[in-house]
Write a protein that holds these residues in place. Structure first.
Motif, PDB file in Angstrom:
ATOM      1  N   LYS A 144       0.824  -1.212   0.000  1.00 31.20           N
ATOM      2  CA  LYS A 144       0.000   0.000   0.000  1.00 31.20           C
ATOM      3  C   LYS A 144       0.855   1.257   0.000  1.00 31.20           C
ATOM      4  CE  LYS A 144      -4.218  -1.461  -0.213  1.00 31.20           C
ATOM      5  NZ  LYS A 144      -5.030  -1.144  -1.416  1.00 31.20           N
ATOM      6  N   LYS A 145       2.076   1.135   0.518  1.00 32.85           N
ATOM      7  CA  LYS A 145       2.998   2.265   0.501  1.00 32.85           C
ATOM      8  C   LYS A 145       4.326   1.789  -0.079  1.00 32.85           C
ATOM      9  CE  LYS A 145       0.934   4.639   4.467  1.00 32.85           C
ATOM     10  NZ  LYS A 145       1.186   5.294   5.788  1.00 32.85           N
ATOM     11  N   LEU A 146       4.850   2.553  -1.015  1.00 31.88           N
ATOM     12  CA  LEU A 146       6.129   2.170  -1.612  1.00 31.88           C
ATOM     13  C   LEU A 146       6.888   3.394  -2.071  1.00 31.88           C
ATOM     14  CD1 LEU A 146       5.971   1.400  -5.254  1.00 31.88           C
ATOM     15  CD2 LEU A 146       3.812   1.121  -4.092  1.00 31.88           C
ATOM     16  N   ARG A 147       8.155   3.165  -2.412  1.00 29.01           N
ATOM     17  CA  ARG A 147       9.027   4.231  -2.899  1.00 29.01           C
ATOM     18  C   ARG A 147       9.509   3.894  -4.304  1.00 29.01           C
ATOM     19  NH1 ARG A 147      10.387   7.516   1.413  1.00 29.01           N
ATOM     20  NH2 ARG A 147      10.042   6.610   3.491  1.00 29.01           N
ATOM     21  N   LEU A 148      10.051   4.902  -4.971  1.00 33.21           N
ATOM     22  CA  LEU A 148      10.622   4.671  -6.295  1.00 33.21           C
ATOM     23  C   LEU A 148      11.659   3.553  -6.228  1.00 33.21           C
ATOM     24  CD1 LEU A 148      11.180   8.250  -7.795  1.00 33.21           C
ATOM     25  CD2 LEU A 148       9.486   6.558  -8.486  1.00 33.21           C
ATOM     26  N   GLY A 149      11.628   2.702  -7.228  1.00 28.63           N
ATOM     27  CA  GLY A 149      12.555   1.581  -7.270  1.00 28.63           C
ATOM     28  C   GLY A 149      11.984   0.309  -6.695  1.00 28.63           C
ATOM     29  N   GLY A 165      -8.515   0.137  -6.640  1.00 31.03           N
ATOM     30  CA  GLY A 165      -7.692   0.115  -5.446  1.00 31.03           C
ATOM     31  C   GLY A 165      -6.760   1.300  -5.483  1.00 31.03           C
ATOM     32  N   PHE A 166      -5.714   1.279  -4.655  1.00 31.55           N
ATOM     33  CA  PHE A 166      -4.781   2.399  -4.644  1.00 31.55           C
ATOM     34  C   PHE A 166      -3.479   1.982  -3.965  1.00 31.55           C
ATOM     35  CE2 PHE A 166      -6.688   2.668  -0.500  1.00 31.55           C
ATOM     36  CZ  PHE A 166      -5.663   3.112   0.333  1.00 31.55           C
ATOM     37  N   PHE A 167      -2.448   2.787  -4.209  1.00 34.22           N
ATOM     38  CA  PHE A 167      -1.224   2.702  -3.440  1.00 34.22           C
ATOM     39  C   PHE A 167      -0.731   4.132  -3.216  1.00 34.22           C
ATOM     40  CE2 PHE A 167       0.251   2.772  -7.814  1.00 34.22           C
ATOM     41  CZ  PHE A 167       1.365   3.582  -7.779  1.00 34.22           C
ATOM     42  N   GLU A 168       0.075   4.311  -2.216  1.00 37.35           N
ATOM     43  CA  GLU A 168       0.633   5.628  -1.916  1.00 37.35           C
ATOM     44  C   GLU A 168       2.122   5.614  -2.210  1.00 37.35           C
ATOM     45  OE1 GLU A 168       1.052   8.931   1.696  1.00 37.35           O
ATOM     46  OE2 GLU A 168      -0.148   7.113   1.993  1.00 37.35           O
ATOM     47  N   LEU A 169       2.537   6.518  -3.082  1.00 36.67           N
ATOM     48  CA  LEU A 169       3.951   6.655  -3.369  1.00 36.67           C
ATOM     49  C   LEU A 169       4.547   7.667  -2.388  1.00 36.67           C
ATOM     50  CD1 LEU A 169       6.301   5.925  -5.265  1.00 36.67           C
ATOM     51  CD2 LEU A 169       5.672   7.904  -6.664  1.00 36.67           C
ATOM     52  N   LEU A 170       5.530   7.218  -1.624  1.00 35.48           N
ATOM     53  CA  LEU A 170       6.131   8.048  -0.585  1.00 35.48           C
ATOM     54  C   LEU A 170       7.185   8.974  -1.174  1.00 35.48           C
ATOM     55  CD1 LEU A 170       6.566   5.275   2.141  1.00 35.48           C
ATOM     56  CD2 LEU A 170       4.684   6.930   1.901  1.00 35.48           C
ATOM     57  N   LYS A 171       7.448  10.036  -0.485  1.00 30.68           N
ATOM     58  CA  LYS A 171       8.490  10.964  -0.913  1.00 30.68           C
ATOM     59  C   LYS A 171       9.850  10.291  -0.810  1.00 30.68           C
ATOM     60  CE  LYS A 171       6.015  15.160   0.477  1.00 30.68           C
ATOM     61  NZ  LYS A 171       6.069  16.385   1.312  1.00 30.68           N
ATOM     62  N   PHE A 219      11.016   7.627 -15.752  1.00 28.25           N
ATOM     63  CA  PHE A 219      11.465   7.508 -17.133  1.00 28.25           C
ATOM     64  C   PHE A 219      11.656   8.916 -17.682  1.00 28.25           C
ATOM     65  CE2 PHE A 219       8.883   3.770 -16.252  1.00 28.25           C
ATOM     66  CZ  PHE A 219       9.639   2.732 -16.770  1.00 28.25           C
ATOM     67  N   THR A 220      12.266   8.990 -18.863  1.00 25.76           N
ATOM     68  CA  THR A 220      12.381  10.302 -19.505  1.00 25.76           C
ATOM     69  C   THR A 220      11.003  10.842 -19.845  1.00 25.76           C
ATOM     70  OG1 THR A 220      12.666   9.207 -21.650  1.00 25.76           O
ATOM     71  CG2 THR A 220      14.658   9.821 -20.461  1.00 25.76           C
ATOM     72  N   THR A 221      10.023   9.936 -20.041  1.00 22.92           N
ATOM     73  CA  THR A 221       8.671  10.347 -20.424  1.00 22.92           C
ATOM     74  C   THR A 221       7.713  10.417 -19.243  1.00 22.92           C
ATOM     75  OG1 THR A 221       8.167   8.034 -20.938  1.00 22.92           O
ATOM     76  CG2 THR A 221       8.874   9.448 -22.762  1.00 22.92           C
ATOM     77  N   ARG A 222       8.157   9.994 -18.062  1.00 22.08           N
ATOM     78  CA  ARG A 222       7.263  10.031 -16.911  1.00 22.08           C
ATOM     79  C   ARG A 222       8.061  10.207 -15.630  1.00 22.08           C
ATOM     80  NH1 ARG A 222       5.370   4.908 -16.349  1.00 22.08           N
ATOM     81  NH2 ARG A 222       4.148   5.189 -18.236  1.00 22.08           N
ATOM     82  N   VAL A 223       7.780  11.268 -14.904  1.00 20.14           N
ATOM     83  CA  VAL A 223       8.393  11.515 -13.603  1.00 20.14           C
ATOM     84  C   VAL A 223       7.319  11.347 -12.541  1.00 20.14           C
ATOM     85  CG1 VAL A 223       9.560  13.208 -12.141  1.00 20.14           C
ATOM     86  CG2 VAL A 223      10.111  13.078 -14.581  1.00 20.14           C
ATOM     87  N   HIS A 224       7.608  10.535 -11.539  1.00 23.50           N
ATOM     88  CA  HIS A 224       6.617  10.252 -10.507  1.00 23.50           C
ATOM     89  C   HIS A 224       6.631  11.314  -9.415  1.00 23.50           C
ATOM     90  CE1 HIS A 224       7.094   6.343 -12.460  1.00 23.50           C
ATOM     91  NE2 HIS A 224       5.942   5.988 -11.932  1.00 23.50           N
ATOM     92  N   HIS A 225       5.464  11.494  -8.800  1.00 26.26           N
ATOM     93  CA  HIS A 225       5.307  12.421  -7.682  1.00 26.26           C
ATOM     94  C   HIS A 225       4.600  11.717  -6.538  1.00 26.26           C
ATOM     95  CE1 HIS A 225       6.578  15.802 -10.200  1.00 26.26           C
ATOM     96  NE2 HIS A 225       5.805  15.296 -11.148  1.00 26.26           N
ATOM     97  N   ALA A 226       4.965  12.081  -5.340  1.00 26.06           N
ATOM     98  CA  ALA A 226       4.400  11.437  -4.158  1.00 26.06           C
ATOM     99  C   ALA A 226       2.897  11.697  -4.073  1.00 26.06           C
ATOM    100  CB  ALA A 226       5.101  11.950  -2.905  1.00 26.06           C
ATOM    101  N   GLY A 227       2.188  10.734  -3.477  1.00 20.07           N
ATOM    102  CA  GLY A 227       0.755  10.888  -3.281  1.00 20.07           C
ATOM    103  C   GLY A 227       0.000   9.601  -3.538  1.00 20.07           C
ATOM    104  N   ARG A 228      -1.316   9.679  -3.392  1.00 20.38           N
ATOM    105  CA  ARG A 228      -2.181   8.511  -3.581  1.00 20.38           C
ATOM    106  C   ARG A 228      -2.456   8.284  -5.066  1.00 20.38           C
ATOM    107  NH1 ARG A 228      -7.280   6.384  -0.363  1.00 20.38           N
ATOM    108  NH2 ARG A 228      -8.586   5.566  -2.057  1.00 20.38           N
ATOM    109  N   HIS A 229      -2.155   7.086  -5.533  1.00 21.88           N
ATOM    110  CA  HIS A 229      -2.334   6.691  -6.916  1.00 21.88           C
ATOM    111  C   HIS A 229      -3.464   5.664  -7.011  1.00 21.88           C
ATOM    112  CE1 HIS A 229       1.596   8.549  -7.090  1.00 21.88           C
ATOM    113  NE2 HIS A 229       1.691   8.351  -8.402  1.00 21.88           N
TER     114      HIS A 229
END
Length: 366
Positions: A267-272, A359-365, A335-345
């Motif tokens: 439910k919560k994850l970081r880039l990578g 459903g959803f997941f939260e990308l952490l800072k 990616f060069t075509t997509r930069v992620h930002h923190a928040g509920r996805h």
């Protein structure tokens, strides 16, 4: 040609490659001034992008080959099979696109010859832009050539929105201009060619979806090669849930299914880190169904709004009462075509264009 390649690719044109080009050119043209070629090509190389290096190579060859265009083309034709990289051979048609626009017949023959070594898809567009009718007339004959490389050039070079190249305004406005090429290739036996035809048609769906749908409905979709082209040509419309596009591939009806156990984890994850999706798809029909199952991630934008991106999951035939477990694992990274930002996805499961689970997941800072 726009440069959207990752930076490491530019090292295809490194000093060793230029020395190779110089040596091989001298081998087929003994009067070649290899020292001057290298003196022109190598300075400031680190600051140049991939496509800038390609263009510089063309310019340096022009500065060191005979001024007579036909003589220089004869030399480059001998050079083509000696170059040790398919991508680097794009220099040869690039030379034609830069310096051969006033000698149409010689240039058409050269592009047809060079395309088998890499591709002439970028250079031919210079001639389409300059004289669409005359160039497309030649490309219509290429669509019937015995070489799959030449047939693919007919389709790929006339794509309205070819990546890494400029758009062809005439073909964007009127897809009928290249229709004879597509017609000639609609059941081509080469997958290499069929991929190009599908990509060409997918380009057209961005502006003229009704034209593509009408064209495909008139094609012999019972032919497996044609059916393959249609399915891949309509991928953008299918991701958008277009009912007519779904109907062409046999998935136009409302899905009689239920989804249970939809899991989005963690439910919560970081880039990578990896995002895992799983659920059970259950048929509620007494008949077999053709289904297109996709998932949509609503990516958070910098300003806080969201932008939906649809991903293919599975295309299948579901038997009456059949239950199927589906899952997908996806790395969350920039990616060069997509930069992620923190928040509920938000994450949706789509079946035949209809949202059936969320459903959803939260990308952490970072």
């Amino acid at each position: 040609m726009a440069d959207t390649a990752v930076p490491a690719l530019k090292n295809i044109f490194d000093p060793a490659r230029y020395r190779h080009i110089a040596a091989q050119t001298a081998a087929v043209y003994p009067r070649f001034d290899d020292k001057r070629f290298l003196a022109l090509a190598l300075p400031g190389l680190d600051g140049l992008s991939l496509m800038q290096r390609l263009r510089r190579t063309s310019e340096c060859l022009h500065a060191t080959l005979p001024a007579d265009y036909r003589k220089s083309i004869a030399i480059l034709r001998k050079l083509a099979p000696r170059i040790n990289s398919g991508f680097v051979t794009l220099v040869l048609p690039d030379y034609v696109g830069l310096y051969g626009r006033e000698d149409f017949d010689t240039s058409m023959e050269a592009l047809k010859f060079f395309t088998a070594f890499g591709s002439s898809e970028f250079a031919i567009r210079e001639f389409i832009r300059q004289d669409p009718a005359r160039t497309l007339a030649v490309m219509k004959t290429w669509a019937k050539d015995e070489s799959e490389h030449v047939r693919r050039l007919a389709s790929e070079g006339s794509r309205p929105r070819l990546p890494w190249s400029f758009r062809l305004d005439a073909l964007m406005a009127d897809p009928e201009l290249a229709a004879p090429i597509l017609e000639a290739l609609k059941a081509d036996g080469s997958l290499y060619v069929r991929k190009s035809v599908a990509n060409h048609l997918n380009d057209i769906t961005k502006l003229h979806p009704a034209w593509v749908l009408g064209r495909l409905k008139s094609w012999p979709l019972e032919n497996p090669h044609t059916a393959w082209i249609a399915r891949h040509a309509l991928r953008t419309l299918i991701k958008q849930g277009d009912k007519q596009a779904l109907g062409v591939i046999g998935a136009g009806k409302k899905a009689a299914v239920s989804i249970s156990g939809f899991s989005v984890s963690p439910k919560k994850l970081r880039l990578g880190e990896r995002l895992e999706l799983s659920f059970t798809l259950q048929s509620t029909s007494r008949q077999s169904q053709r289904l297109v199952v996709d998932y949509t991630i609503h990516y958070v934008k910098k300003a806080g709004s969201s932008s939906a991106k649809v991903f293919k999951l599975k295309e299948l035939d579901l038997a009456p009462g059949q239950s199927l477990q589906l899952s997908r694992s996806q790395m969350v990274r920039d990616f060069t075509t997509r930069v992620h930002h923190a928040g509920r996805h938000e994450v949706d499961i789509m079946v035949n264009g209809e949202r059936l689970a969320s459903g959803f997941f939260e990308l952490l800072k970072p």
